[in-house]
Design a protein around this motif. Structure first.
Motif, PDB file in Angstrom:
ATOM      1  N   ASP A  12      -8.706  -8.471   3.750  1.00 14.30           N
ATOM      2  CA  ASP A  12      -8.204  -7.951   2.027  1.00 14.30           C
ATOM      3  C   ASP A  12      -7.531  -9.038   1.310  1.00 14.30           C
ATOM      4  N   SER A  23       1.203  -2.933  -0.557  1.00 13.33           N
ATOM      5  CA  SER A  23       1.220  -4.508  -0.616  1.00 13.33           C
ATOM      6  C   SER A  23       2.665  -4.928  -0.299  1.00 13.33           C
ATOM      7  N   THR A  40      -8.208  -4.790   6.735  1.00  9.06           N
ATOM      8  CA  THR A  40      -8.550  -3.550   6.242  1.00  9.06           C
ATOM      9  C   THR A  40      -8.417  -2.120   7.275  1.00  9.06           C
TER      10      THR A  40
END
Ligand code: GN1
Ligand code: MG
Length: 366
Positions: A266, A118, A252
């Motif tokens: 996501d 992330s 995703t």
């Protein structure tokens, strides 16, 4: 087959081109990494003139943006610089319809095809938000539209209808469900464009193709260095840049995944990107912040329609490597749209929360 080394030698580069390899990342242009006998590397690109008929417009937009960033935005945003040819042109015309340009490879840089963490996605948000912020005072209207009506969703629907009507490859029957899916959502998809036309959202100089692989990151620190692929920089909405990045990076699965069960939005990645984008671009006005979630919806649906239109027209625009490639791409986009519809309130809530966090921090810093 073009002689890549001979083309590279048309530019004043350091050393003699020794070897090259193709970088397969985009669907439009062709990109090569060229290494010279001095070890210096360059990125050589062939511009697809079916998609970009006006190469001069691209290069002049780019030089306007670079000089602006070197002046007003100085130090805030790095940018790659193209090298003129030996005879002083900003691209090389190979006489066979090919336009080529080159820039020096940024040492120790990497571009990710997908966010590996992330933090990568956050860094890309910082880069695209920072790009938007650095250009906040740039006169957007002075830019040329390198592809006319690029994110004009109303026009995208008109082209989609024309492709349905013509059905030139006889593929329409096999994609009826996808066609219905898109037509049912036309009004919602076109909402941003109408707001733009009504002057309810400011027109900015935007990047318009904000996939994570259009950000160079430092190999060691993982920090964003700069955004690349500036061919589609033109007047647009901040929600387009935000939205296209979500479409690609908060999924995703890959854009061409065939197992649709793997494709989801996501929400944590959505949050991470929202945070990075808002932190890096505090100049967005309220209506722009409110339009961000809609940007994700619009860009995803529009992109799905573009893939479907190209499939109906015989795959002329996006390069493909299997027969139903564009249809597979369209299906992932529509799957994301379904996901966005079921998580709409959460998306809007995340934008609100992250926006107030950024405001709180700004107040504390004052
Ligand atoms: C194209 O070639 P690439 O990957 O930079 C397209 C984008 C689409 C994208 C979909 C000029 O970008 O608009 O969102 O594919 N670029 C152009 O992956 O049409
Ligand atoms: Mg591109």
């Amino acid at each position: 087959m073009n002689d890549i080394k001979a083309i590279a030698a048309k530019f004043p580069i350091e050393g003699k081109p020794l070897e090259y390899s193709q970088i397969k990342s985009g669907h439009i242009n062709q990109t090569y990494l060229v290494t010279t006998d001095t070890g210096v590397k360059y990125i050589l690109q062939w511009i697809n003139q079916y998609v970009f008929p006006n190469v001069n417009a691209i290069m002049s937009n780019m030089s306007a943006i670079s000089s602006f960033l070197r002046g007003e935005g100085q130090g805030k945003m790095a940018m790659i610089s193209y090298i003129d040819t030996l005879d002083g042109h900003n691209y090389y015309d190979d006489g066979e319809g090919g336009a080529w340009r080159i820039y020096r490879f940024v040492d120790n840089s990497v571009c990710h095809m997908r966010a590996e963490s992330s933090e990568d996605f956050y860094q890309s948000a910082k880069a695209f938000g920072g790009f938007q912020y650095a250009l906040r005072n740039f006169p957007a209207d002075s830019l040329e539209e390198t592809i006319r009506d690029f994110h004009n969703t109303v026009d995208r629907y008109a082209k989609f209808r024309a492709a349905i009507e013509a059905d030139e490859c006889g593929r329409l029957e096999s994609v009826r469900p996808e066609v219905e899916f898109a037509l049912k959502r036309e009004e919602q998809a076109c909402r941003l464009h109408r707001m733009r036309e009504e002057g309810r959202l400011p027109v900015r100089a935007t990047h318009n193709d904000t996939k994570i692989n259009n950000v160079l990151m430092d190999k060691d620190s993982g920090k964003a260095i700069c955004v690349i692929d500036l061919d589609t920089v033109m007047p647009g909405l901040s929600a387009y840049d935000f939205g296209d990045a979500i479409r690609f990076g908060a999924s995703t699965a890959a854009e061409d995944e065939t197992e649709l069960d793997k494709v989801h939005l996501d929400l944590e990645l959505f949050r991470v990107f929202t945070k990075g984008y808002l932190e890096a671009c505090p100049s967005l006005v309220e209506s722009e912040v409110e339009a961000l979630a809609q940007g994700a919806y619009t860009m995803t649906l529009e992109c799905g329609i573009r893939f479907l239109t190209d499939y109906l027209m015989g795959d002329k625009y996006f390069s493909i490597s299997r027969e139903q490639h564009n249809l597979d791409r369209c299906r992932t986009q529509f799957k994301l749209i379904e996901d966005m519809e079921s998580h709409w309130d959460e998306m809007e809530e995340i934008v609100k929360q992250e926006d107030s966090c950024v405001h709180c921090l700004q107040t504390l810093e004052k």
